[in-house]
Structure formats: C-alpha cells, structure tokens
Write a protein that holds these residues in place. Structure first.
Motif, mmCIF file in Angstrom:
data_model
loop_
_atom_site.group_PDB
_atom_site.id
_atom_site.type_symbol
_atom_site.label_atom_id
_atom_site.label_comp_id
_atom_site.label_asym_id
_atom_site.label_seq_id
_atom_site.Cartn_x
_atom_site.Cartn_y
_atom_site.Cartn_z
ATOM 1 N N LYS A 75 0.801 -1.165 0.136
ATOM 2 C CA LYS A 75 -0.106 -0.107 -0.058
ATOM 3 C C LYS A 75 0.939 1.176 0.036
ATOM 4 O O LYS A 75 1.990 1.420 0.449
ATOM 5 N N LYS A 77 1.002 3.945 1.812
ATOM 6 C CA LYS A 77 1.419 4.386 3.120
ATOM 7 C C LYS A 77 2.768 3.711 3.423
ATOM 8 O O LYS A 77 3.428 4.140 4.371
ATOM 9 N N GLU A 80 7.412 4.739 2.464
ATOM 10 C CA GLU A 80 8.608 5.154 2.968
ATOM 11 C C GLU A 80 9.350 4.157 3.769
ATOM 12 O O GLU A 80 10.596 4.119 3.823
ATOM 13 N N GLU A 272 -1.265 14.764 -1.286
ATOM 14 C CA GLU A 272 -1.873 14.572 0.092
ATOM 15 C C GLU A 272 -0.943 13.444 0.511
ATOM 16 O O GLU A 272 -0.548 13.434 1.518
ATOM 17 N N LEU A 273 -0.785 12.560 -0.386
ATOM 18 C CA LEU A 273 0.067 11.270 0.103
ATOM 19 C C LEU A 273 1.640 11.839 0.502
ATOM 20 O O LEU A 273 2.122 11.521 1.581
ATOM 21 N N GLU A 274 2.154 12.444 -0.268
ATOM 22 C CA GLU A 274 3.532 12.876 -0.095
ATOM 23 C C GLU A 274 3.555 13.907 1.260
ATOM 24 O O GLU A 274 4.534 13.715 2.103
ATOM 25 N N ALA A 276 1.508 13.583 3.682
ATOM 26 C CA ALA A 276 1.142 12.709 4.957
ATOM 27 C C ALA A 276 2.241 11.981 5.225
ATOM 28 O O ALA A 276 2.928 11.534 6.372
ATOM 29 N N LEU A 277 3.040 11.399 4.140
ATOM 30 C CA LEU A 277 4.349 10.672 4.521
ATOM 31 C C LEU A 277 5.395 11.475 5.059
ATOM 32 O O LEU A 277 6.392 11.478 5.865
ATOM 33 N N SER A 280 4.568 12.209 8.851
ATOM 34 C CA SER A 280 4.342 11.124 9.801
ATOM 35 C C SER A 280 5.549 10.913 10.381
ATOM 36 O O SER A 280 6.769 11.047 10.016
#
Length: 280
Positions: A75, A77, A80, A272-274, A276-277, A280
């Motif tokens: 997935k 997420k 990384e 959005e994904l980058e 969030a990563l 995090s």
C-alpha cells in the motif's frame, strides 16, 4: 535481458500477483529468479509460492545484494518504510520500481541514497488479463538500459508507454481510470438492450464485442477515431441519429470532464500522500 535478472516484489497483493503471473506465463524469467515478500502475511506468501513456484520469504531473509530489480507493490502508505529498510543495502546498479499510486520518482529518490535508479509505473486493471495500458516514468539517474529492462517486464502485462512525470496525471485520467468509463458506457448500453427485451447475457456480449471491435479497428487500421467515425456515419442514418443524441446531451463534454476530473484528483492524491508521509 530480463531472463538473466533477479526480481523481488515487496508486497504480495493483487498487483504483485498480476505481474508475477504475467512474467511467469510469458516465460520471460525462471520462477527461481523471482522473490516475493510482505510484512506479515505468511499464508499469502505460501499461496503465491505454491501457485507460481517463486521464492517467498520474510523481508529480513531477502537476498538484497542478489536482486537486480525491486518492485514496490505494498500500500502507498508503506512506501517510505520499505524504501528506508533497503536504502543502505543497495548499490547504484539496482533499480527500484514502484507501482504505487501517488508515489513520484522524486519521492523515491529523496528517500534513497543519491544516484539510485528508480522507475515509476502505472498499469491499469486490464493487467489481470495481460491487456494493460501501462505508463513508465524514469527517474533522473536511471539508465536507458534499465528503462528497457522494465519495459520488457511490463510488456508481460500488455502495452507499455514511456512518458514524462508531468504526464502521469493525465495518463491516470485516460488509462488508469479509463476502463471504468467504458464499463459505465457498457452498463447503460446493456440496460437499454434489456429494456427492449434482449437477454441480459446476450446483450452484454454484444456490447463487449462491439467495444472490442472498435478498439481493434483503431489499433490495426492506424486511423484516427474521427476518421473511422465519419466512415460509418451515413447522412440521415441510424449512426448519425445516435451521434446527434450524444451531442445534444453533451456526451463528448461528459467524457472530457471525466478525464479532466480524474487527472486533477490524481494530482491531489500525490500531494496529499507525499504530505502525509513527510509529516508522519
């Protein structure tokens, strides 16, 4: 040449299985040169190994130094963490390939050592029957020889197109999301046929064959869709009447907006994904 390489899939979901199935079925590489791992699902690994004859194992047992091509297939997420887990064990000749939505070549390069070769790809769901339209984006350090290697691998799933990173969002709108537009069209054509008294299974096959035939005409005749449309549209005929209805109800604009909206959402998801990563 792919036959002389070793491949490792980091992730054992449906996309990984589609790719494994394609490459093994095409006899492009021996199963003993294909490795697959995931974070915790041992039963899934055993299933893949039994089905395809590949080598399945926990990630900490993966012979990283022997692998030529790593395929990120978990997935998004988990990207990384996966990159960090192999980062310091890689050499510059090894290639990291991602089939993950929203993960750019820049993101991969930022999370690996300088000079690492990376490739971003996007297949579509037709990869399950080896008829995908798949995009390939090479990272800035990736050699043309390795781009060709990746292309050879992906051709086991269908047709492959090398594009620029800034074209990936519109590719998503066209080919990534595209099958769903045709399914939606088929749903509506099928419904009319059933309403007019045709058997559901029969009309479904008629509609599918019609779309398949039209697509094959474009590919084999190498003519523009506009030209083919004009050739089958007689003045005052049935096709002209149907096309007039499409124009009246903005069918062309609906298709344009479907592609535009999907492309826009693809760009938003990447950001959005980058974001969030990174946080995090």
């Amino acid at each position: 040449m792919l036959a002389n390489k070793t491949i490792a899939f980091l992730g054992a979901g449906s996309m990984a299985e589609s790719m494994i199935s394609g490459v093994i079925s095409a006899e492009k590489i021996s199963p003993d040169r294909v490795f697959v791992t995931n974070r915790s699902n041992a039963d899934r690994l055993e299933e893949i190994q039994h089905k395809y004859g590949v080598s399945a194992m926990p990630q900490n047992e993966l012979p990283i130094k022997q692998i030529d091509l790593f395929i990120l297939a978990m997935k998004p997420k988990g990207a990384e963490e996966a990159l960090h887990s192999i980062k310091d064990k890689l050499n510059p000749g090894q290639v990291i390939l991602s089939v993950l939505a929203g993960i750019t070549t820049e993101f991969m390069e930022d999370h690996l050592n300088p000079g690492q070769q990376v490739v971003r790809v996007m297949p579509n769901t037709s990869s399950m029957i080896q008829e995908s339209a798949t995009a390939v984006v090479a990272g800035k350090h990736t050699s043309m020889a390795n781009v060709e290697l990746v292309k050879e691998l992906l051709e086991c799933m269908g047709e492959v197109y090398i594009i620029d990173e800034d074209q990936m969002d519109v590719f998503t709108g066209l080919a990534g999301s595209g099958p769903a537009y045709f399914y939606y069209l088929m749903e509506n054509m099928e419904r009319v046929g059933v309403q007019k008294g045709m058997d559901e299974e029969t009309v479904r096959k008629i509609v599918a064959q019609t779309i398949f035939g039209a697509a094959k005409m474009v590919l084999e005749k190498e003519e523009a869709p506009t030209s083919l449309r004009e050739k089958v549209t007689s003045p005052n005929g049935t096709t002209a009447s149907g096309l007039e209805a499409l124009r009246k109800y903005n069918g062309g604009e609906a298709i344009t907006q479907a592609v535009e909206h999907a492309a826009k959402r693809s760009k938003e998801i990447s950001k959005e994904l980058e974001g969030a990563l990174v946080t995090s």
